[in-house]
Write an enzyme that holds these catalytic residues in place. Structure first.
Site, mmCIF file in Angstrom:
data_model
loop_
_atom_site.group_PDB
_atom_site.id
_atom_site.type_symbol
_atom_site.label_atom_id
_atom_site.label_comp_id
_atom_site.label_asym_id
_atom_site.label_seq_id
_atom_site.Cartn_x
_atom_site.Cartn_y
_atom_site.Cartn_z
ATOM 1 N N GLY A 147 0.918 -1.272 -0.045
ATOM 2 C CA GLY A 147 0.228 -0.040 0.140
ATOM 3 C C GLY A 147 0.801 1.160 -0.138
ATOM 4 N N SER A 148 1.309 1.899 -1.106
ATOM 5 C CA SER A 148 2.259 3.013 -1.223
ATOM 6 C C SER A 148 1.373 4.109 -1.363
ATOM 7 C CB SER A 148 2.783 2.660 -2.782
ATOM 8 O OG SER A 148 3.732 1.384 -2.790
ATOM 9 N N THR A 149 1.004 4.318 0.085
ATOM 10 C CA THR A 149 0.439 5.498 0.225
ATOM 11 C C THR A 149 0.467 6.088 1.361
ATOM 12 O OG1 THR A 149 -1.540 4.163 -0.663
ATOM 13 C CG2 THR A 149 -2.363 6.133 0.114
ATOM 14 N N THR A 150 0.227 7.641 1.655
ATOM 15 C CA THR A 150 0.392 8.328 2.737
ATOM 16 C C THR A 150 -0.810 9.209 2.958
ATOM 17 O OG1 THR A 150 2.109 9.438 4.038
ATOM 18 C CG2 THR A 150 1.900 10.370 1.960
#
Length: 542
Positions: free
Chosen positions: A361-364
């Site tokens: 989950g490449s999210t911020t």
């Protein structure tokens, strides 16, 4: 920084890096509001949180302005306006090793979707912020130019995504100078990114969409196997949507509406969970975990019934969250809570392969709230990154066309010129129409279960915000019940309500999301950054 003669604004901000938080706090000290703080933190995260977000990614910002209507700004990525022969497309797989668990992603210029990040941030800040755009960008420019010390979490991200970082010389120059990945303690200097942000501070974001940057993107895509054209960039629009609104325990929950997927699924899970009086159960007890597992199982089950295909239909959320529809799924949950009987072994779980789920989950996320009643919740992502860096800019483009979980019908099968659906769900909880809790998370399919559990921790178990975020979590998907350590009554695997796999993790992990949250109450402002994703919080109460 420029000195703006304004009073200090009281408020709180939580984000994925201490420098992102500090940028937001500087906006409060200059008299800016929650929208200035989120924009500054987001721009700083381009340097401080590499491979999680980028000026060439996309996201959503849920806004509760002091005056005016609640609004969801959709600036997520868009599919290109036209296709080309897949044989001509620069689109190839890389294998990422998550500590013994391998996962395939696709990168290259053919994985790039139309980015919306800079258009969205500019729109929000110009419409709702107080400070000049150039001031909002100053912290990001300064930090990118002077360099940032690589944290262990950053180093971990660069290591697991090394196949993408090392796939192009331009990406190597940013994050693996000399061919060696940056390590914790190294200084990461991003001078080209600083120059790019400086130009956008002076000239606005049209530079990215219609100026030299955009022209370079189009030139390289057309020559080297990408889809993007001038039309894609020049016609991109930030969409303002009416937030999805639901109730939970007497509170109003605002979140991301269709055509995105996550917010509606969170609302569905909350409405199921509201049928149970959780106050009668101990947090982390077997009964509590059974209820969570069943709520997640039922939410996944309802998603398999044509959910994704119906998201863009008129009034879909109203029908999906109707009492009649909820009644179909409520009885099994009540049985688990001891209010009835049901044989769960007979329920068809469907054909889902957990191997297709994005385990990282490449999210911020950034959450902010201020004393004037402004609240902003923003989630953004660059996918894993395409490895293509716009020459001379320090900006890596997204790989949203290469994310398997965003394209269930297969790669290159997407419909042209539509907003890509997402699980991102920036969320605000109102009490008496005033923002009380602002939260959101990264984590792909775990976004919705992470947010669900933090909301329940706060409103059902009355936990302080730090405890609500740090408490252990669970995640049920595709017949696997993932369980963080820290539940003292978890027992053995036979205590759980299905005949599938229980995966017991040895430590808290970014797999379970990264909920960054802030609150405002009579006691003042508070917040929590999720340690699972190296989160931090800043509070200005004076």
């Amino acid at each position: 920084m420029s000195q703006i003669p304004r009073r200090v604004t009281r408020g709180a901000i939580a984000a994925g890096h201490s420098l992102s938080v500090e940028a937001g706090m500087e906006m409060f000290r200059l008299g800016g509001n929650a929208f200035d703080a989120v924009a500054a933190a987001a721009c700083t995260s381009f340097a401080a949180e590499p491979m999680l977000t980028s000026p060439a990614g996309g996201g959503f910002l849920l806004a509760h302005p002091q005056s005016g209507q609640d609004v969801l700004f959709d600036f997520f990525t868009q599919t290109p306006c036209q296709k080309r022969d897949p044989a001509e497309v620069n689109f190839y797989p890389v294998i990422v090793d998550f500590g013994g668990v391998l996962q395939e992603f696709h990168i290259g210029l053919g994985s790039i979707a139309t980015p919306g990040m800079m258009a969205g941030l500019f729109r929000v800040q110009q419409h709702l912020g107080r400070l000049p755009w150039s001031v909002v960008l100053e912290p990001a420019i300064h930090l990118a130019r002077q360099g940032i010390e690589v944290t262990p979490f950053q180093a971990y991200n660069l290591k697991i995504l090394s196949p993408i970082v090392l796939a192009s010389t331009a990406a190597q120059a940013l994050y693996a100078p000399g061919g060696n990945l940056l390590q914790a303690g190294d200084r990461m200097v991003l001078s080209d990114l600083a120059d790019s942000l400086s130009e956008m501070a002076l000239k606005g974001v049209d530079l990215f969409y219609r100026g030299e940057m955009g022209q370079q993107i189009v030139k390289d895509c057309q020559a080297q196997g990408g889809y993007l054209t001038r039309t894609d960039l020049e016609q991109y629009q930030v969409i303002e949507r009416k937030p999805l609104r639901t109730d939970y325990r007497g509170n109003t929950v605002l979140t991301n509406p269709p055509p995105s997927a996550g917010g509606t699924l969170i609302a569905f899970a909350l409405r199921l969970l509201e049928q149970i009086d959780l106050s009668q159960f101990k947090f982390g007890s077997i009964a509590h975990l059974r209820i969570l597992a069943e709520t997640m199982r039922l939410t996944n089950l309802v998603r398999q019934a044509g959910y994704d295909e119906q998201l863009d239909q008129p009034n879909f959320a109203d029908r999906f969250l109707s009492r009649e529809h909820l009644e179909e799924y409520g009885q099994p949950l009540q049985a688990i809570a001891g209010l009835g009987n049901v044989n769960l072994g007979n329920v068809n779980l469907g054909n889902v392969n957990l191997g297709d789920v994005n385990k990282r989950g490449s999210t911020t996320h950034v959450s902010a709230i201020d004393e004037d009643g402004n609240a902003a919740s923003m989630t953004s992502s660059n996918g894993e990154g395409s490895s293509y860096v716009i020459p001379g800019t320090g900006i890596m483009m997204n790989n949203m066309l290469g994310e398997a979980d965003l394209h269930p019908n297969g790669f290159h099968q997407w419909r042209e010129n539509i907003r890509i659906a997402s699980m991102m769900a920036p969320t605000i909880i109102l009490q008496n129409n005033q923002p009380a809790i602002v939260l959101g998370s990264g984590g792909s399919n775990r976004i919705r279960t992470a947010i669900l559990q933090v909301i329940s921790n706060l409103l059902d178990f009355q936990m302080p915000i730090a405890q609500a975020v740090s408490s252990p979590r669970v995640h049920w998907e595709a017949g696997v019940f993932n369980l963080e350590p820290g539940f003292p009554d978890a027992g053995d695997d036979r205590t759980f309500p299905f005949d599938n796999v229980v995966e017991r993790w040895q430590a808290q992990n970014m797999f379970y999301g990264g909920v960054h949250a802030v609150t405002h109450s009579l006691d003042g402002f508070a917040g929590a950054g999720d340690s699972r994703r190296s989160g931090e919080v800043g509070v200005q109460n004076e």
